[in-house]
Scaffold this motif. Structure first.
Motif, PDB file in Angstrom:
ATOM      1  N   VAL A  96       0.837  -1.205   0.000  1.00  0.00           N
ATOM      2  CA  VAL A  96       0.000   0.000   0.000  1.00  0.00           C
ATOM      3  C   VAL A  96       0.867   1.249   0.000  1.00  0.00           C
ATOM      4  CG1 VAL A  96      -1.649   1.343   1.345  1.00  0.00           C
ATOM      5  CG2 VAL A  96      -1.994  -1.107   1.059  1.00  0.00           C
ATOM      6  N   SER A  97       1.929   1.255   0.805  1.00  0.00           N
ATOM      7  CA  SER A  97       2.828   2.406   0.859  1.00  0.00           C
ATOM      8  C   SER A  97       3.485   2.658  -0.490  1.00  0.00           C
ATOM      9  CB  SER A  97       3.899   2.172   1.925  1.00  0.00           C
ATOM     10  OG  SER A  97       4.824   3.241   1.966  1.00  0.00           O
ATOM     11  N   ASP A  98       3.933   1.597  -1.159  1.00  0.00           N
ATOM     12  CA  ASP A  98       4.550   1.740  -2.480  1.00  0.00           C
ATOM     13  C   ASP A  98       3.545   2.272  -3.501  1.00  0.00           C
ATOM     14  OD1 ASP A  98       6.918   0.811  -1.478  1.00  0.00           O
ATOM     15  OD2 ASP A  98       6.712  -1.221  -2.291  1.00  0.00           O
ATOM     16  N   MET A  99       2.295   1.806  -3.412  1.00  0.00           N
ATOM     17  CA  MET A  99       1.284   2.258  -4.363  1.00  0.00           C
ATOM     18  C   MET A  99       0.906   3.715  -4.115  1.00  0.00           C
ATOM     19  SD  MET A  99      -1.188  -1.019  -5.052  1.00  0.00           S
ATOM     20  CE  MET A  99      -0.506  -2.497  -5.813  1.00  0.00           C
ATOM     21  N   ARG A 100       0.879   4.121  -2.872  1.00  0.00           N
ATOM     22  CA  ARG A 100       0.639   5.542  -2.568  1.00  0.00           C
ATOM     23  C   ARG A 100       1.730   6.414  -3.182  1.00  0.00           C
ATOM     24  NH1 ARG A 100      -3.181   7.036   0.966  1.00  0.00           N
ATOM     25  NH2 ARG A 100      -3.963   5.596   2.551  1.00  0.00           N
ATOM     26  N   SER A 101       2.945   5.914  -3.179  1.00  0.00           N
ATOM     27  CA  SER A 101       4.082   6.721  -3.641  1.00  0.00           C
ATOM     28  C   SER A 101       4.012   7.021  -5.131  1.00  0.00           C
ATOM     29  CB  SER A 101       5.401   6.019  -3.314  1.00  0.00           C
ATOM     30  OG  SER A 101       5.623   4.907  -4.163  1.00  0.00           O
ATOM     31  N   ILE A 102       3.239   6.238  -5.905  1.00  0.00           N
ATOM     32  CA  ILE A 102       3.164   6.465  -7.350  1.00  0.00           C
ATOM     33  C   ILE A 102       1.781   6.950  -7.790  1.00  0.00           C
ATOM     34  CG2 ILE A 102       4.957   4.750  -7.821  1.00  0.00           C
ATOM     35  CD1 ILE A 102       2.698   2.883  -8.823  1.00  0.00           C
ATOM     36  N   GLN A 103       0.874   7.204  -6.833  1.00  0.00           N
ATOM     37  CA  GLN A 103      -0.477   7.640  -7.165  1.00  0.00           C
ATOM     38  C   GLN A 103      -0.551   9.165  -7.188  1.00  0.00           C
ATOM     39  OE1 GLN A 103      -3.511   6.185  -8.049  1.00  0.00           O
ATOM     40  NE2 GLN A 103      -4.041   8.340  -8.277  1.00  0.00           N
ATOM     41  N   GLU A 104      -0.928   9.734  -8.333  1.00  0.00           N
ATOM     42  CA  GLU A 104      -1.101  11.186  -8.398  1.00  0.00           C
ATOM     43  C   GLU A 104      -2.269  11.594  -7.511  1.00  0.00           C
ATOM     44  OE1 GLU A 104      -3.663   9.450 -11.614  1.00  0.00           O
ATOM     45  OE2 GLU A 104      -1.566   9.201 -11.022  1.00  0.00           O
ATOM     46  N   VAL A 105      -2.195  12.777  -6.923  1.00  0.00           N
ATOM     47  CA  VAL A 105      -3.234  13.261  -6.011  1.00  0.00           C
ATOM     48  C   VAL A 105      -3.595  14.694  -6.361  1.00  0.00           C
ATOM     49  CG1 VAL A 105      -2.612  11.749  -4.097  1.00  0.00           C
ATOM     50  CG2 VAL A 105      -1.468  13.954  -4.335  1.00  0.00           C
ATOM     51  N   ASP A 106      -4.784  15.094  -5.921  1.00  0.00           N
ATOM     52  CA  ASP A 106      -5.227  16.486  -6.046  1.00  0.00           C
ATOM     53  C   ASP A 106      -5.174  17.116  -4.666  1.00  0.00           C
ATOM     54  OD1 ASP A 106      -5.702  17.683  -8.427  1.00  0.00           O
ATOM     55  OD2 ASP A 106      -7.761  17.008  -8.642  1.00  0.00           O
ATOM     56  N   GLY A 107      -4.265  18.060  -4.471  1.00  0.00           N
ATOM     57  CA  GLY A 107      -4.163  18.719  -3.173  1.00  0.00           C
ATOM     58  C   GLY A 107      -3.880  17.717  -2.082  1.00  0.00           C
ATOM     59  N   LEU A 108      -4.654  17.817  -0.982  1.00  0.00           N
ATOM     60  CA  LEU A 108      -4.452  16.924   0.160  1.00  0.00           C
ATOM     61  C   LEU A 108      -5.562  15.883   0.281  1.00  0.00           C
ATOM     62  CD1 LEU A 108      -3.333  19.627   2.770  1.00  0.00           C
ATOM     63  CD2 LEU A 108      -1.888  18.147   1.379  1.00  0.00           C
ATOM     64  N   ALA A 109      -6.405  15.765  -0.733  1.00  0.00           N
ATOM     65  CA  ALA A 109      -7.515  14.822  -0.675  1.00  0.00           C
ATOM     66  C   ALA A 109      -6.998  13.384  -0.656  1.00  0.00           C
ATOM     67  CB  ALA A 109      -8.446  15.023  -1.860  1.00  0.00           C
ATOM     68  N   THR A 110      -7.673  12.500   0.102  1.00  0.00           N
ATOM     69  CA  THR A 110      -7.245  11.108   0.212  1.00  0.00           C
ATOM     70  C   THR A 110      -8.276  10.121  -0.324  1.00  0.00           C
ATOM     71  OG1 THR A 110      -8.127  10.964   2.469  1.00  0.00           O
ATOM     72  CG2 THR A 110      -5.802  11.587   2.225  1.00  0.00           C
ATOM     73  N   SER A 111      -9.559  10.505  -0.367  1.00  0.00           N
ATOM     74  CA  SER A 111     -10.594   9.552  -0.770  1.00  0.00           C
ATOM     75  C   SER A 111     -10.405   9.101  -2.221  1.00  0.00           C
ATOM     76  CB  SER A 111     -11.987  10.154  -0.581  1.00  0.00           C
ATOM     77  OG  SER A 111     -12.118  11.362  -1.308  1.00  0.00           O
ATOM     78  N   PHE A 112     -10.092  10.031  -3.111  1.00  0.00           N
ATOM     79  CA  PHE A 112      -9.867   9.685  -4.512  1.00  0.00           C
ATOM     80  C   PHE A 112      -8.628   8.802  -4.651  1.00  0.00           C
ATOM     81  CE2 PHE A 112      -8.007  10.602  -8.721  1.00  0.00           C
ATOM     82  CZ  PHE A 112      -9.066  10.198  -9.526  1.00  0.00           C
ATOM     83  N   GLU A 113      -7.602   9.118  -3.869  1.00  0.00           N
ATOM     84  CA  GLU A 113      -6.371   8.335  -3.902  1.00  0.00           C
ATOM     85  C   GLU A 113      -6.649   6.882  -3.529  1.00  0.00           C
ATOM     86  OE1 GLU A 113      -2.074   8.216  -1.535  1.00  0.00           O
ATOM     87  OE2 GLU A 113      -3.694   9.506  -0.835  1.00  0.00           O
ATOM     88  N   ASN A 114      -7.401   6.667  -2.452  1.00  0.00           N
ATOM     89  CA  ASN A 114      -7.709   5.304  -2.014  1.00  0.00           C
ATOM     90  C   ASN A 114      -8.494   4.550  -3.078  1.00  0.00           C
ATOM     91  OD1 ASN A 114      -6.483   6.007   0.372  1.00  0.00           O
ATOM     92  ND2 ASN A 114      -8.380   6.334   1.483  1.00  0.00           N
ATOM     93  N   LYS A 115      -9.458   5.219  -3.680  1.00  0.00           N
ATOM     94  CA  LYS A 115     -10.284   4.585  -4.712  1.00  0.00           C
ATOM     95  C   LYS A 115      -9.441   4.200  -5.925  1.00  0.00           C
ATOM     96  CE  LYS A 115     -14.503   3.542  -6.208  1.00  0.00           C
ATOM     97  NZ  LYS A 115     -15.381   2.568  -5.534  1.00  0.00           N
ATOM     98  N   GLU A 116      -8.519   5.073  -6.314  1.00  0.00           N
ATOM     99  CA  GLU A 116      -7.670   4.790  -7.470  1.00  0.00           C
ATOM    100  C   GLU A 116      -6.761   3.593  -7.216  1.00  0.00           C
ATOM    101  OE1 GLU A 116      -7.296   6.593 -10.797  1.00  0.00           O
ATOM    102  OE2 GLU A 116      -9.335   6.452 -10.007  1.00  0.00           O
ATOM    103  N   ILE A 117      -6.250   3.470  -5.983  1.00  0.00           N
ATOM    104  CA  ILE A 117      -5.402   2.327  -5.649  1.00  0.00           C
ATOM    105  C   ILE A 117      -6.197   1.029  -5.780  1.00  0.00           C
ATOM    106  CG2 ILE A 117      -4.178   1.170  -3.763  1.00  0.00           C
ATOM    107  CD1 ILE A 117      -3.218   3.896  -2.847  1.00  0.00           C
TER     108      ILE A 117
END
Length: 274
Positions: A96-117
């Protein structure tokens, strides 16, 4: 600029396209713009699609932990809801940590990031760790006992038909669906604001809720990457008692373009392998 220097320093030795792609993705995460991302070449995608070895597994990502959503092998012991502890020797927290490191994000939002992973889990796994013919999965069964199973890479995802779907949309358009969960609750899933027809869609949605006497509405925007902002404003109007205005402005100044950055038309590959 300091980050750019740090990542540029990593490019001192020859590397594969896969290695370079991950480094670029790690850097772009700090730009914090959901429209700015990196993808491998069209040739890379073509090879992966024609020679599939993707991990045959869909997951649910929650609080830094991975759970089975669906395993593609028919006789697999990996049933929905079981927690995954390791894949090929890597802990779920490391993955999960590795996947977060390569996931583009918008600002500080996290919900979209989790869904994309979740949605891109198989492709991101390929980005990070490369191809494999088999995947060793360590998981906990219903009794909390640690179990192991080996999955064959490249097994195709089963097709889900309408008749076998858990829920069927009552009102539907491209990018939006309304599901009735029970007599009192409905779910409105909106994964974009970029299509046409939202005005009519919203009218049908809220007319249906009124006709059925639905009092509770769950609004799911986790996978919504945005689009044309008036579509979002129109939806907001259904939830606010008073009228509202949103003003946008941009300073009148010349924008200096970087001659080294260009987006040739028609040269963008799909972001997901399969």
């Amino acid at each position: 600029d300091r980050l750019a220097e740090t990542y540029t320093a990593q490019l001192s030795e020859p590397m594969t396209e896969d290695e370079f792609h991950v480094i670029v993705r790690e850097f772009l995460r700090y730009v914090r713009c959901g429209h700015t991302m990196a993808m491998p070449s069209a040739a890379w995608y073509s090879y992966q699609i024609n020679n599939p070895t993707l991990i045959p597994l869909d997951v649910v990502f929650s609080a830094g932990r991975l759970f089975v959503k669906q395993a593609y092998e028919q006789d697999s012991l990996l049933r929905p809801g079981l927690e995954i502890q390791k894949i090929a020797g890597r802990s779920s927290s490391e993955i999960v940590s590795d996947m977060r490191s390569i996931q583009e994000v918008d600002g500080l939002a996290t919900s979209f990031e989790n869904k994309e992973i979740e949605e891109n889990f198989r492709t991101y796994y390929l980005f990070l760790y490369g191809r494999s013919d088999t995947y060793e999965i360590i998981f906990q069964d219903e009794n909390g006992t640690e179990r192991q199973v080996n999955l064959t890479g490249g097994v195709r995802k089963p097709k889900t038909t309408k008749s076998s779907a858990a829920l069927e949309a009552i009102v539907e358009m491209r990018g939006g669906k309304l599901f009735i969960l029970d007599e009192e609750t409905a779910l409105l899933d909106l994964n974009r604001f970029s299509s046409k027809g939202y005005k009519k869609f919203y009218k049908e949605v809220f007319a249906t809720l009124t006709e059925r006497g639905i009092e509770n509405l769950i609004l799911d925007l986790r996978g919504n990457g945005g689009g044309y902002f008036p579509h979002g404003n129109r939806l907001l109007g259904y939830f606010l008692e008073e009228d509202f205005t949103m003003q946008f402005s941009r300073p009148a100044r010349k924008i200096n373009k970087n001659p080294d950055i260009d987006l040739p038309p028609g040269n963008v590959a799909a972001a997901r392998v399969g």
